[in-house]
Design an enzyme around this catalytic site. Structure first.
Site, PDB file in Angstrom:
ATOM      1  N   GLY A 171      30.135  -6.161  92.987  1.00 37.88           N
ATOM      2  CA  GLY A 171      29.054  -6.918  92.356  1.00 37.88           C
ATOM      3  C   GLY A 171      29.626  -8.103  91.623  1.00 37.88           C
ATOM      4  CB  THR A 172      28.077 -10.999  89.935  1.00 40.60           C
ATOM      5  OG1 THR A 172      27.063 -10.333  89.172  1.00 40.60           O
ATOM      6  CG2 THR A 172      27.465 -11.519  91.230  1.00 40.60           C
ATOM      7  CG  MET A 173      32.575 -11.673  86.577  1.00 43.06           C
ATOM      8  SD  MET A 173      33.268 -13.122  85.738  1.00 43.06           S
ATOM      9  CE  MET A 173      32.023 -14.358  86.106  1.00 43.06           C
ATOM     10  CD  GLU A 197      38.788  -6.554  86.315  1.00 41.74           C
ATOM     11  OE1 GLU A 197      38.461  -7.299  87.259  1.00 41.74           O
ATOM     12  OE2 GLU A 197      38.193  -6.554  85.217  1.00 41.74           O
ATOM     13  CB  ALA A 198      39.722  -3.160  93.430  1.00 41.82           C
TER      14      ALA A 198
END
Length: 216
Positions: free
Chosen positions: A9-11, A87-88
């Protein structure tokens, strides 16, 4: 059956919060997990959520063999029931391959969390490889919102509130940045294409293109 699951997804859509929740639910049932992260906003070896939650993690440094790390831990008598990776998108493609080996050879569930595209709308190599290899790709259900109120679909990099489209793919920053620092903002596609951030939108309201005509 063990799986490699990519939550994307987005931040601001709750990826790290969900990662922490998955870890909490499993640890509450007596399961032990390993959490990997990379370049978290809270610092090295931390997994943090914008809600203020934080836990210790293993920093997945560049060149680190994630599969080898777990094999070594298990060979020393350690217990590992599942793996979480936050944080992949920052991982190298070969490290994503190692996550797949963890699932297939060690029979462990791997839950990876990350954003798919960078501030230029280009796929992160790590995210691309996850899309190629994951057993499932899950879109986060919490929708981040653009400053205009529309669903946010793109991540923008900003400096002093101005959107920038050039520079290194990975520059650590946050949505809660100080003036003059690199920051990030989620935007809808329309405003990302037009490069209109919340700061520039406010400036446009304060400084209209057409000045009022003075009546003499």
């Amino acid at each position: 059956m063990s799986e490699l699951v990519f939550f994307s997804g987005t931040m601001d859509c709750g990826k790290s919060t969900l990662a922490l929740q998955i870890g909490h639910n499993r640890s509450a049932r007596g399961l032990q997990g390993v959490i990997f992260t990379r370049d978290d906003r809270a610092g090295e070896g931390k997994l943090s959520s914008r809600l203020g939650l934080v836990t210790d993690a293993v920093e997945a440094t560049e060149g680190m063999d994630l599969h080898g790390y777990l094999v070594d831990r298990l060979s020393r008598g350690g217990n590992v029931d599942y793996v979480i990776v936050d944080e992949a998108q920052f991982l190298a493609p070969r490290q994503i391959d190692q996550l797949a080996r963890i699932v297939d050879e060690l029979r462990l569930d791997v839950f990876a969390f990350g954003i798919t595209t960078d501030f230029r709308t280009k796929l992160f190599p790590g995210s691309q490889r996850l899309i190629e290899l994951a057993d499932r790709v899950e879109a986060l259900q919490v929708e981040a919102l653009c400053w205009c109120g529309a669903r946010a679909t793109h991540n923008a990099r900003t400096v002093d509130g101005e959107m920038v489209v050039e520079g290194a793919q990975v520059v650590v920053g946050d949505v809660n940045r100080r003036a003059g620092e690199v920051g990030y903002e989620v935007l809808c596609r329309r405003h990302h294409l037009r490069r209109v951030t919340s700061a520039t939108a406010k400036a446009g309201v304060r400084s209209p293109d057409v000045l009022p005509v003075q009546q003499g």
